[in-house]
Write an enzyme that holds these catalytic residues in place. Structure first.
Site, mmCIF file in Angstrom:
data_model
loop_
_atom_site.group_PDB
_atom_site.id
_atom_site.type_symbol
_atom_site.label_atom_id
_atom_site.label_comp_id
_atom_site.label_asym_id
_atom_site.label_seq_id
_atom_site.Cartn_x
_atom_site.Cartn_y
_atom_site.Cartn_z
ATOM 1 C CE LYS A 298 -3.331 2.485 2.787
ATOM 2 N NZ LYS A 298 -4.068 2.559 4.050
ATOM 3 N N GLY B 5 -4.500 -1.396 5.334
ATOM 4 C CA GLY B 5 -3.729 -2.527 4.806
ATOM 5 C C GLY B 5 -4.292 -3.867 5.254
ATOM 6 N NE ARG B 6 -5.292 -3.016 11.519
ATOM 7 C CZ ARG B 6 -4.622 -1.867 11.514
ATOM 8 N NH1 ARG B 6 -3.514 -1.746 10.805
ATOM 9 N NH2 ARG B 6 -5.039 -0.824 12.215
ATOM 10 C CD GLU C 77 -0.647 -3.622 11.810
ATOM 11 O OE1 GLU C 77 -1.339 -3.602 10.784
ATOM 12 O OE2 GLU C 77 0.585 -3.822 11.791
ATOM 13 C CE LYS D 160 6.812 -0.373 9.582
ATOM 14 N NZ LYS D 160 5.787 0.144 8.697
HETATM 15 O O1 F6P Z 1 4.111 -2.409 9.698
HETATM 16 C C1 F6P Z 1 2.770 -2.492 9.681
HETATM 17 C C2 F6P Z 1 2.184 -2.312 8.309
HETATM 18 O O2 F6P Z 1 2.109 -0.963 7.994
HETATM 19 C C3 F6P Z 1 0.821 -2.974 8.219
HETATM 20 O O3 F6P Z 1 -0.180 -2.178 8.728
HETATM 21 C C4 F6P Z 1 0.729 -3.275 6.771
HETATM 22 O O4 F6P Z 1 -0.268 -4.221 6.481
HETATM 23 C C5 F6P Z 1 2.130 -3.750 6.481
HETATM 24 O O5 F6P Z 1 2.957 -2.940 7.295
HETATM 25 C C6 F6P Z 1 2.559 -3.660 5.039
HETATM 26 O O6 F6P Z 1 2.416 -2.353 4.565
HETATM 27 P P1 F6P Z 1 2.473 -2.020 3.028
HETATM 28 O O7 F6P Z 1 1.333 -2.681 2.348
HETATM 29 O O8 F6P Z 1 2.384 -0.526 2.950
HETATM 30 O O9 F6P Z 1 3.792 -2.521 2.486
#
Ligand code: F6P
Length: 535
Positions: free
Chosen positions: A201, A262-263, A348, A499
């Site tokens: 995302k 995302g989730r 989350e 991170k």
């Molecule tokens: O680190 C958590 C997170 O932001 C989740 O909420 C998300 O699903 C995952 O990382 C992956 O994010 P992305 O789709 O932006 O790579």
């Protein structure tokens, strides 16, 4: 606002002193009143330590939190994620015809419908061999590179619907930055016939970016021509500029949107691996099943609303009865990946400590979610559920049929599921133990307290529709609990610090020296790593 504790404490005291079996004998109508059907699912929560007055108190709490209007806010695109100034419109992904789903006054349905059409075209082109790699060979394998919400949902659904997989393509998943993960996958594949989907995302997730670079090098080494990346890479992202900057052709970027968490995104183009694996029709059936649960959630009274009741039961077990965890036990191998998916969804979403009014929460929020597949886990952690010292509620999930399981297997599987739920509730008294074996010492060890709460969710068959309904059910349960705890279920600020620190440590690894700014433990561990790595 009334505190949870003050409302629920008297009910909890009464029910903790009442064996659950007595709730059945005292109330002959308990089963029909503590079970319901929705969108192809049947929820039996009669084995919970809950009675009508306690349930009424929980429903009053939901009313006090104005749950009805909060549900409508969700569906209509209100800013339910205030810290990121966003709606959370995953429901629009399964109902593009709903004109009420709007962002900034614009209906989002047309965007969703157009993306579904693009997905259909891609699925067709790959399935019929039109989609070819740089050397002219047809694509036979697709690898999804993504993590968290860009991985768990699609992989769960692909695995759960394994019996519907089409002949082409084979779909693979790489999520972990552990190089062993991508190595294991690529070692079985042929570059000329492999397509990568970079699913992110944000397109800023370092694990996915590194896996994508490794995949790119693998393709370039085998296919040095100029159009290799254009022919072997797609991206799905809400940040198309970054995908293009990475080197992916603009025409190969499918959209995601800020208004989908995302989730909660497997219903969007992030679900492309699902559509590739099981076909567009089955993907639409999955959306239809989720939509049926959405309609039930939006339209049903709170007292007859499956996601609302599941959420209230969870809140009851955790806030009133003091359970710290929630176990999830599907009796079906095809749902092996359900617990990890639910861990991200619930933990989350609702692992939060500040309310929407910017105050510290007054009690606990999301429980620890964990679990595994029956019958395997009966031979692993069930001992603790039966005789351990903690109260651990269980959600059993049981498809009542299985297309590939012979009757002798399925009978035994189902018998075990029902037996475990029954045993957790009824327990075994000292007297019953003594009746089996007169040794009083052994009877002490064989006694089981019972009264362990469980719910059982069943469906006639695990189909794309019932699976869609099941996943939507837990999404809405999570949302309702967020409303009850008055927290934002749609942000995840807690993941940022780790991170940032990882980026700092990586820079120090590149420089070959540990900074003095770390605590002694972290610095020592980094130095040990640098020594082991040889630099
Ligand atoms: O680190 C958590 C997170 O932001 C989740 O909420 C998300 O699903 C995952 O990382 C992956 O994010 P992305 O789709 O932006 O790579």
């Amino acid at each position: 606002m009334t505190t949870l504790t003050s409302l629920l404490v008297p009910h909890a005291e009464r029910l903790l002193a009442t064996p659950t079996l007595r709730l059945f004998t005292d109330d002959p109508a308990r089963l029909p009143d503590f079970s319901l059907d929705a969108a192809g699912l049947h929820l039996d929560y009669a084995k919970q330590r809950l009675d009508r007055p306690a349930r009424a108190a929980l429903l009053a709490l939901a009313e006090a939190r104005q749950l009805r209007s909060r549900i409508e806010d969700l569906f209509r695109g209100a800013l339910v994620n205030p810290t990121e100034h966003r709606p959370a419109l995953h429901t629009a992904l399964r109902n593009p015809d709903d004109p009420s789903a709007c962002v900034d006054g614009q209906a989002v349905g047309p965007l969703v419908a157009a993306t579904l059409q693009r997905m259909d075209q891609l699925v067709d082109a790959i399935a019929n061999g039109q989609s070819r790699g740089a050397s002219g060979e047809a694509i036979t394998d697709v690898v999804n590179l993504g993590i968290g919400g860009s991985h768990l949902g699609p992989q769960l659904v692909c695995d759960a619907l394994r019996d519907l997989h089409t002949r082409r393509p084979r779909v693979h998943f790489v999520s972990n930055v552990d190089g062993g993960d991508i190595d294991r996958c690529l070692s079985t594949l042929v570059p000329a016939r492999t397509l990568f989907i970079v699913a992110s995302k944000s397109f800023t997730t370092p694990e996915t970016a590194l896996n994508a670079r490794t995949a790119e090098a693998w393709i370039r080494q085998a296919l040095p021509g100029p159009d290799a990346i254009a022919r072997h890479f797609l991206a799905i992202s809400a940040n198309p500029a970054r995908a293009v900057a990475f080197g992916i052709a603009a025409d190969n970027v499918l959209p995601m949107w800020d208004w989908v968490g995302g989730r909660y995104s497997l219903w969007s183009a992030i679900g492309l691996p699902i559509a590739l694996a099981v076909g567009s029709a089955a993907f639409r059936d999955l959306l239809a099943g989720a939509r049926a649960m959405d309609q039930h959630f939006r339209d049903s009274p709170l007292a007859a609303n499956m996601p609302v009741l599941l959420a209230l039961i969870g809140l009851w077990n955790s806030d009133a009865l003091g359970a710290e965890t929630q176990a999830l036990v599907p009796y079906d191998e095809r749902l092996t990946l359900f617990p990890p998916w639910l861990q991200q969804l619930e933990m989350e979403s609702n692992g939060k400590r500040i309310t929407l009014d910017n105050q510290p929460v007054s009690g606990h929020t999301a429980p620890v979610v964990w679990g595994g597949v029956g019958t395997n886990v009966q031979h692993a952690f069930f001992q603790l559920l039966h005789q351990g010292t903690r109260r651990i509620p269980v959600d059993f999930i049981l498809p009542l049929s299985h297309p590939r399981s012979p009757p002798a297997h399925h009978d035994m599987l189902v018998a075990n599921c029902l037996a475990q739920a029954e045993a957790l509730m009824v327990g075994r008294s000292r007297a019953a133990s003594l009746a089996d074996n007169p040794d009083p010492t052994l009877a002490l060890h064989r006694e089981q307290p019972g009264n362990q709460p469980s719910s059982l969710l069943s469906m006639t068959a695990l189909t794309p529709q019932t699976l869609g309904a099941l996943l939507a059910l837990y999404e809405h349960k999570t949302f309702v609990q967020g409303v009850l705890w008055n927290i934002n279920s749609f942000d995840q600020w807690g993941v940022e610090l780790g991170k940032q620190l990882a980026a700092t440590l990586l820079a120090e690894m590149a420089a070959g020296a540990a900074s003095r700014a770390h605590d002694a433990s972290t610095r020592d561990l980094l130095q040990r790593y640098l020594a082991a790595r040889g630099g």
